[in-house]
Scaffold this motif. Structure first.
Motif, PDB file in Angstrom:
ATOM      1  N   ARG A 112      -6.030  14.532  78.184  1.00 27.92           N
ATOM      2  CA  ARG A 112      -4.799  13.773  78.434  1.00 27.92           C
ATOM      3  C   ARG A 112      -4.733  12.547  77.536  1.00 27.92           C
ATOM      4  N   ILE A 113      -5.876  11.848  77.423  1.00 32.55           N
ATOM      5  CA  ILE A 113      -5.896  10.614  76.639  1.00 32.55           C
ATOM      6  C   ILE A 113      -5.656  10.925  75.170  1.00 32.55           C
ATOM      7  N   ALA A 114      -6.329  11.988  74.674  1.00 28.08           N
ATOM      8  CA  ALA A 114      -6.173  12.351  73.262  1.00 28.08           C
ATOM      9  C   ALA A 114      -4.722  12.719  72.977  1.00 28.08           C
ATOM     10  N   LEU A 115      -4.123  13.483  73.884  1.00 26.29           N
ATOM     11  CA  LEU A 115      -2.732  13.887  73.692  1.00 26.29           C
ATOM     12  C   LEU A 115      -1.828  12.666  73.669  1.00 26.29           C
ATOM     13  N   LYS A 116      -2.088  11.745  74.621  1.00 30.77           N
ATOM     14  CA  LYS A 116      -1.274  10.542  74.725  1.00 30.77           C
ATOM     15  C   LYS A 116      -1.343   9.751  73.422  1.00 30.77           C
ATOM     16  N   SER A 117      -2.568   9.618  72.876  1.00 31.49           N
ATOM     17  CA  SER A 117      -2.715   8.886  71.623  1.00 31.49           C
ATOM     18  C   SER A 117      -1.925   9.548  70.514  1.00 31.49           C
ATOM     19  N   SER A 118      -1.968  10.874  70.474  1.00 28.18           N
ATOM     20  CA  SER A 118      -1.275  11.546  69.372  1.00 28.18           C
ATOM     21  C   SER A 118       0.234  11.437  69.556  1.00 28.18           C
ATOM     22  N   VAL A 119       0.704  11.457  70.812  1.00 29.96           N
ATOM     23  CA  VAL A 119       2.135  11.273  71.070  1.00 29.96           C
ATOM     24  C   VAL A 119       2.566   9.883  70.619  1.00 29.96           C
ATOM     25  N   LEU A 120       1.750   8.882  70.944  1.00 28.22           N
ATOM     26  CA  LEU A 120       2.111   7.502  70.577  1.00 28.22           C
ATOM     27  C   LEU A 120       2.027   7.290  69.066  1.00 28.22           C
ATOM     28  N   ALA A 121       1.036   7.915  68.415  1.00 29.64           N
ATOM     29  CA  ALA A 121       0.915   7.775  66.961  1.00 29.64           C
ATOM     30  C   ALA A 121       2.138   8.387  66.279  1.00 29.64           C
ATOM     31  N   HIS A 122       2.578   9.528  66.785  1.00 29.69           N
ATOM     32  CA  HIS A 122       3.778  10.196  66.262  1.00 29.69           C
ATOM     33  C   HIS A 122       4.989   9.280  66.454  1.00 29.69           C
ATOM     34  N   ASN A 123       5.095   8.675  67.646  1.00 29.99           N
ATOM     35  CA  ASN A 123       6.220   7.767  67.934  1.00 29.99           C
ATOM     36  C   ASN A 123       6.182   6.560  66.997  1.00 29.99           C
ATOM     37  N   ASP A 124       4.977   5.990  66.829  1.00 31.88           N
ATOM     38  CA  ASP A 124       4.849   4.784  66.002  1.00 31.88           C
ATOM     39  C   ASP A 124       5.258   5.059  64.558  1.00 31.88           C
ATOM     40  N   ALA A 125       4.922   6.252  64.064  1.00 31.58           N
ATOM     41  CA  ALA A 125       5.273   6.598  62.678  1.00 31.58           C
ATOM     42  C   ALA A 125       6.797   6.635  62.525  1.00 31.58           C
ATOM     43  N   ILE A 126       7.469   7.252  63.482  1.00 31.63           N
ATOM     44  CA  ILE A 126       8.935   7.329  63.408  1.00 31.63           C
ATOM     45  C   ILE A 126       9.551   5.942  63.591  1.00 31.63           C
ATOM     46  N   ALA A 127       8.966   5.146  64.513  1.00 30.89           N
ATOM     47  CA  ALA A 127       9.482   3.790  64.741  1.00 30.89           C
ATOM     48  C   ALA A 127       9.374   2.949  63.467  1.00 30.89           C
ATOM     49  N   GLY A 128       8.277   3.116  62.741  1.00 30.74           N
ATOM     50  CA  GLY A 128       8.100   2.373  61.492  1.00 30.74           C
ATOM     51  C   GLY A 128       9.160   2.746  60.464  1.00 30.74           C
ATOM     52  N   ARG A 129       9.441   4.045  60.372  1.00 28.72           N
ATOM     53  CA  ARG A 129      10.464   4.552  59.442  1.00 28.72           C
ATOM     54  C   ARG A 129      11.846   4.012  59.842  1.00 28.72           C
ATOM     55  N   LEU A 130      12.107   4.024  61.147  1.00 29.14           N
ATOM     56  CA  LEU A 130      13.394   3.567  61.672  1.00 29.14           C
ATOM     57  C   LEU A 130      13.572   2.071  61.402  1.00 29.14           C
ATOM     58  N   ARG A 131      12.506   1.302  61.646  1.00 29.28           N
ATOM     59  CA  ARG A 131      12.566  -0.153  61.430  1.00 29.28           C
ATOM     60  C   ARG A 131      12.862  -0.455  59.961  1.00 29.28           C
ATOM     61  N   ALA A 132      12.182   0.270  59.053  1.00 30.53           N
ATOM     62  CA  ALA A 132      12.385   0.046  57.620  1.00 30.53           C
ATOM     63  C   ALA A 132      13.834   0.359  57.229  1.00 30.53           C
ATOM     64  N   ARG A 133      14.370   1.448  57.781  1.00 31.95           N
ATOM     65  CA  ARG A 133      15.738   1.830  57.437  1.00 31.95           C
ATOM     66  C   ARG A 133      16.751   0.806  57.964  1.00 31.95           C
ATOM     67  N   LEU A 134      16.519   0.322  59.186  1.00 35.16           N
ATOM     68  CA  LEU A 134      17.417  -0.691  59.769  1.00 35.16           C
ATOM     69  C   LEU A 134      17.355  -1.984  58.952  1.00 35.16           C
ATOM     70  N   HIS A 135      16.150  -2.368  58.520  1.00 37.32           N
ATOM     71  CA  HIS A 135      16.014  -3.587  57.713  1.00 37.32           C
ATOM     72  C   HIS A 135      16.733  -3.445  56.382  1.00 37.32           C
ATOM     73  N   GLU A 136      16.614  -2.270  55.759  1.00 43.55           N
ATOM     74  CA  GLU A 136      17.329  -2.013  54.488  1.00 43.55           C
ATOM     75  C   GLU A 136      18.825  -2.260  54.640  1.00 43.55           C
ATOM     76  N   ARG A 137      19.337  -1.828  55.809  1.00 43.01           N
ATOM     77  CA  ARG A 137      20.787  -1.950  56.047  1.00 43.01           C
ATOM     78  C   ARG A 137      21.170  -3.313  56.607  1.00 43.01           C
ATOM     79  N   GLY A 138      20.152  -4.166  56.827  1.00 39.05           N
ATOM     80  CA  GLY A 138      20.449  -5.495  57.379  1.00 39.05           C
ATOM     81  C   GLY A 138      20.811  -5.486  58.849  1.00 39.05           C
ATOM     82  N   THR A 139      20.350  -4.457  59.575  1.00 41.84           N
ATOM     83  CA  THR A 139      20.655  -4.364  61.009  1.00 41.84           C
ATOM     84  C   THR A 139      19.518  -4.963  61.831  1.00 41.84           C
ATOM     85  N   VAL A 140      19.847  -5.893  62.721  1.00 44.01           N
ATOM     86  CA  VAL A 140      18.869  -6.427  63.683  1.00 44.01           C
ATOM     87  C   VAL A 140      18.881  -5.530  64.915  1.00 44.01           C
ATOM     88  N   CYS A 141      17.685  -5.171  65.406  1.00 44.75           N
ATOM     89  CA  CYS A 141      17.583  -4.216  66.517  1.00 44.75           C
ATOM     90  C   CYS A 141      16.870  -4.849  67.717  1.00 44.75           C
TER      91      CYS A 141
END
Lengths: 216, 216
Positions: free
Chosen positions: B3-32
């Protein structure tokens, strides 16, 4: 798919333990209530209001579930009612396994076991804790739309306590509409509007639990 | 362990997408902003109170997360502010992936993107949604002890809105103690006590967000 399969196996494991726990509580003649509600819905305050009245006639015990602190357990123990704390350390719900383990610390021979779940109107719903009755606690201050927005809790419950009705004059929510919304999720619900502060409606709720204990 | 290993991998996957999303929002000058709070803490009501003022000067958009119904999205759209709904169908939190997908339905070129998370003070905390600011909304009606009992939300946030301060005279909780308890979890928090009903404290909160938008 992996997540879904794992979730099913976790729930099946929980259900098996909950079944064992329910059977053991029934053997001992203990009625078990699982109290579910949002943070700040008034779960502990409701217990503080009703348990002293019930404890005059019945042997009561409480399992308190919280992410952090044992504040709620201490509030119950102050009333002279035995209570044990499950501090989940981040987990968002109690499991039957955690309750079974905690019960070892409560003296046996209870007429009434109350489990106050972690403050969460979503994740607590999927976990059977061996209860006879699941009671959703929702305050009028949360807004009359909550049954519509969190329907699973209301569908899975037998009973609802609409708390803090003394705040109705000061909030944009009507108890009557909250009740109607809860019944639209689950027409079989018993619903008790009440205020632990003024005592309004408490008698009916205490009477309902006392009736369950008397008619075991 | 599984369960713990799965949870970590789910969160790592989420964090990667969140990082991409944050970068894209910053490029566009959007505060989130990522708004977290219990059911009924007043998240949508707060947005109804502040967004019309912000929308006079800035292009605003909202992602609404709910277990069920699109009621909150419709409340925002009524104000003339674009909003999209993520109905999680039982899931207790939003993920960066669900937000990224929903953003496709919001017109680009936003100055401010507000994500109103699912009503849950526990499970939402672990999921970065690419936000610049995480705002915990907690009502005084929930009780002054909530920061102590749900510390992770307050530790992970930058900002807190203590809502429904107009109810303070009618509840056994003090705004001052709620603020002190929140700061004991996280001394760096900016805290705004306010009432969407009376307007008290709203100016400071609107000013804070407007300042973030002006100083991008």
């Amino acid at each position: 798919m992996t997540r879904i399969a794992l979730k099913s196996s976790v729930l099946a494991h929980n259900d098996a333990i909950a079944g064992r726990l329910r059977a053991r509580l029934h053997e001992r003649g203990t009625v078990c209530l699982n109290i579910i509600g949002s943070p700040g819905s008034g779960k502990t305050t409701l217990l503080e209001a009703v348990l002293p009245q019930l404890a005059e006639r019945f042997r009561c015990g409480v399992v308190e579930g919280d992410v952090a602190t044992d504040n709620d357990m201490r509030r119950i123990v102050t009333l002279g009612i035995p209570a044990v704390q499950i501090e989940t350390g981040g987990s968002c719900h109690l499991t039957a396994e955690s309750v079974e383990r905690a019960l070892g610390d409560l003296s046996g021979g209870l007429d009434l076991l109350v489990i106050e779940n972690v403050g969460n109107l979503i994740c607590t719903v999927a976990y059977d804790l061996g209860e006879d009755d699941r009671i959703v606690v929702v305050s009028i201050a949360e807004g009359e739309d909550k049954p519509l927005k969190y329907p699973s809790a209301f569908v899975s419950a037998n009973t609802v306590a609409v708390t803090k009705t003394d705040l109705e004059p000061y909030v944009d929510a009507r108890v009557e509409i909250m009740v109607r919304n809860a019944l639209s999720c689950n027409p079989g619900l018993r619903i008790f509007p009440l205020s632990a502060k003024t005592g309004e409606g408490l008698g009916a709720f205490v009477g309902y639990i006392a009736g369950k204990l008397t008619n075991r």
